[in-house]
Scaffold this motif. Structure first.
Motif, mmCIF file in Angstrom:
data_model
loop_
_atom_site.group_PDB
_atom_site.id
_atom_site.type_symbol
_atom_site.label_atom_id
_atom_site.label_comp_id
_atom_site.label_asym_id
_atom_site.label_seq_id
_atom_site.Cartn_x
_atom_site.Cartn_y
_atom_site.Cartn_z
ATOM 1 N N SER A 23 0.840 -1.198 0.000
ATOM 2 C CA SER A 23 0.000 0.000 0.000
ATOM 3 C C SER A 23 0.875 1.247 0.000
ATOM 4 O O SER A 23 1.942 1.284 0.626
ATOM 5 N N ARG A 24 0.400 2.261 -0.691
ATOM 6 C CA ARG A 24 1.128 3.531 -0.756
ATOM 7 C C ARG A 24 0.188 4.681 -0.434
ATOM 8 O O ARG A 24 -0.975 4.680 -0.822
ATOM 9 N N SER A 25 0.725 5.676 0.235
ATOM 10 C CA SER A 25 -0.012 6.908 0.500
ATOM 11 C C SER A 25 -0.095 7.743 -0.770
ATOM 12 O O SER A 25 0.636 7.500 -1.736
ATOM 13 N N ALA A 26 -0.956 8.738 -0.737
ATOM 14 C CA ALA A 26 -1.023 9.692 -1.850
ATOM 15 C C ALA A 26 0.173 10.625 -1.859
ATOM 16 O O ALA A 26 0.469 11.253 -2.875
ATOM 17 N N VAL A 27 0.868 10.720 -0.724
ATOM 18 C CA VAL A 27 2.017 11.621 -0.593
ATOM 19 C C VAL A 27 3.294 10.872 -0.941
ATOM 20 O O VAL A 27 3.543 9.767 -0.424
ATOM 21 N N ALA A 28 4.112 11.454 -1.821
ATOM 22 C CA ALA A 28 5.349 10.811 -2.253
ATOM 23 C C ALA A 28 6.263 10.536 -1.064
ATOM 24 O O ALA A 28 6.402 11.374 -0.160
ATOM 25 N N SER A 31 -7.221 12.043 -3.214
ATOM 26 C CA SER A 31 -6.873 12.715 -4.468
ATOM 27 C C SER A 31 -6.242 14.081 -4.259
ATOM 28 O O SER A 31 -5.553 14.586 -5.146
ATOM 29 N N SER A 32 -6.477 14.685 -3.082
ATOM 30 C CA SER A 32 -5.922 16.014 -2.794
ATOM 31 C C SER A 32 -4.699 15.948 -1.873
ATOM 32 O O SER A 32 -4.130 16.987 -1.535
ATOM 33 N N GLY A 33 -4.300 14.744 -1.484
ATOM 34 C CA GLY A 33 -3.260 14.606 -0.475
ATOM 35 C C GLY A 33 -1.915 15.212 -0.845
ATOM 36 O O GLY A 33 -1.313 15.938 -0.048
ATOM 37 N N GLN A 34 -1.420 14.914 -2.039
ATOM 38 C CA GLN A 34 -0.112 15.448 -2.427
ATOM 39 C C GLN A 34 -0.157 16.965 -2.535
ATOM 40 O O GLN A 34 0.786 17.657 -2.122
ATOM 41 N N PHE A 35 -1.254 17.492 -3.070
ATOM 42 C CA PHE A 35 -1.385 18.948 -3.178
ATOM 43 C C PHE A 35 -1.365 19.597 -1.803
ATOM 44 O O PHE A 35 -0.680 20.599 -1.584
ATOM 45 N N LEU A 36 -2.103 19.025 -0.846
ATOM 46 C CA LEU A 36 -2.125 19.579 0.503
ATOM 47 C C LEU A 36 -0.731 19.555 1.113
ATOM 48 O O LEU A 36 -0.279 20.555 1.699
ATOM 49 N N ALA A 37 -0.027 18.444 0.977
ATOM 50 C CA ALA A 37 1.326 18.353 1.527
ATOM 51 C C ALA A 37 2.247 19.394 0.888
ATOM 52 O O ALA A 37 3.026 20.067 1.585
#
Length: 214
Positions: free
Chosen positions: A2-7, A179-185
């Motif tokens: 499993s992978r998070s939306a955040v790199a 879907s918004s996780g990387q943008f928020l980070a």
């Protein structure tokens, strides 16, 4: 896996999740805590379920669940709670909640949303000033004290925010759609750049959830 939306940088695998392994000692840090188990509970605004969960809208509490350990229960909205548990505890936690909801006699539901949401922790003395750049809410102590929960706009994204101080130091959990996780980070890292923000690795689930215990 499993992978998070955040790199993830310098990743390793733990309990089936790819997590960041680096540890930062910066005064302001951002940590991806998406691997924590997340269960959303919906039930009547007042009633047996609310009493059993032990927290009302806008507040948080901690509880010990047999076979799971410590969990954080968030009164996310009227009639909606989010329960955060240690990594890999989702099945056991969901089973415990289903039993409790069935015993309540109320129309209620519990759904595992672990893989559908992003969860990050912004931690350090400059966390409030960082959020002030991307959120219009007054986050002063008298408005949003430790243990508060609210749903607001952060960087124009609908975000659940929990003030969850750790050892007396400012700390916020921020929870949004995957879907918004990387943008928020990215927006939080940009807002915190003048304060020397750094990304830090995922801690153990138990330590993560116990660190803000009041």
């Amino acid at each position: 896996m499993s992978r998070s939306a955040v790199a993830v940088v310098n990743g390793r695998v733990r309990d089936g999740w790819e997590i960041g392994a680096g540890v930062s000692t910066a005064r302001l840090t951002l940590r991806d805590e998406s691997p924590l188990s997340k269960i959303v509970v919906r039930a009547p605004f007042t009633g047996a379920v609310r009493t059993d969960l032990g927290v009302s809208f806008g507040r948080t509490t901690r509880a010990d669940v047999a076979g799971v350990g410590q969990v954080l229960v968030v009164g996310a909205a009227p009639g909606e709670w989010v329960v955060l548990g240690p990594i890999g505890s989702g099945i056991r936690l969901l089973g415990d909640l289903h039993e409790r909801l069935a015993a309540s006699g109320e129309f209620a539901s519990a759904v595992d949303i672990t893989h559908g949401r992003c969860l990050v922790r912004l931690h350090g003395p400059d966390a409030r000033r960082t959020l002030a750049k991307v959120c219009g809410i007054d986050l002063a102590d008298d408005s949003v004290p430790d243990g508060s929960a609210l749903r607001t706009s952060v960087a124009r994204i609908v975000t659940d925010m929990v003030r969850d101080d750790v050892d007396g130091e400012l700390s916020y959990l921020l929870h949004c759609e995957r879907s918004s996780g990387q943008f928020l980070a990215d927006m939080l890292l940009d807002a915190g750049s003048e304060f020397g923000i750094e990304v830090t690795g995922f801690a153990s689930g138990a330590a993560t959830l116990a660190g803000g215990a009041r």
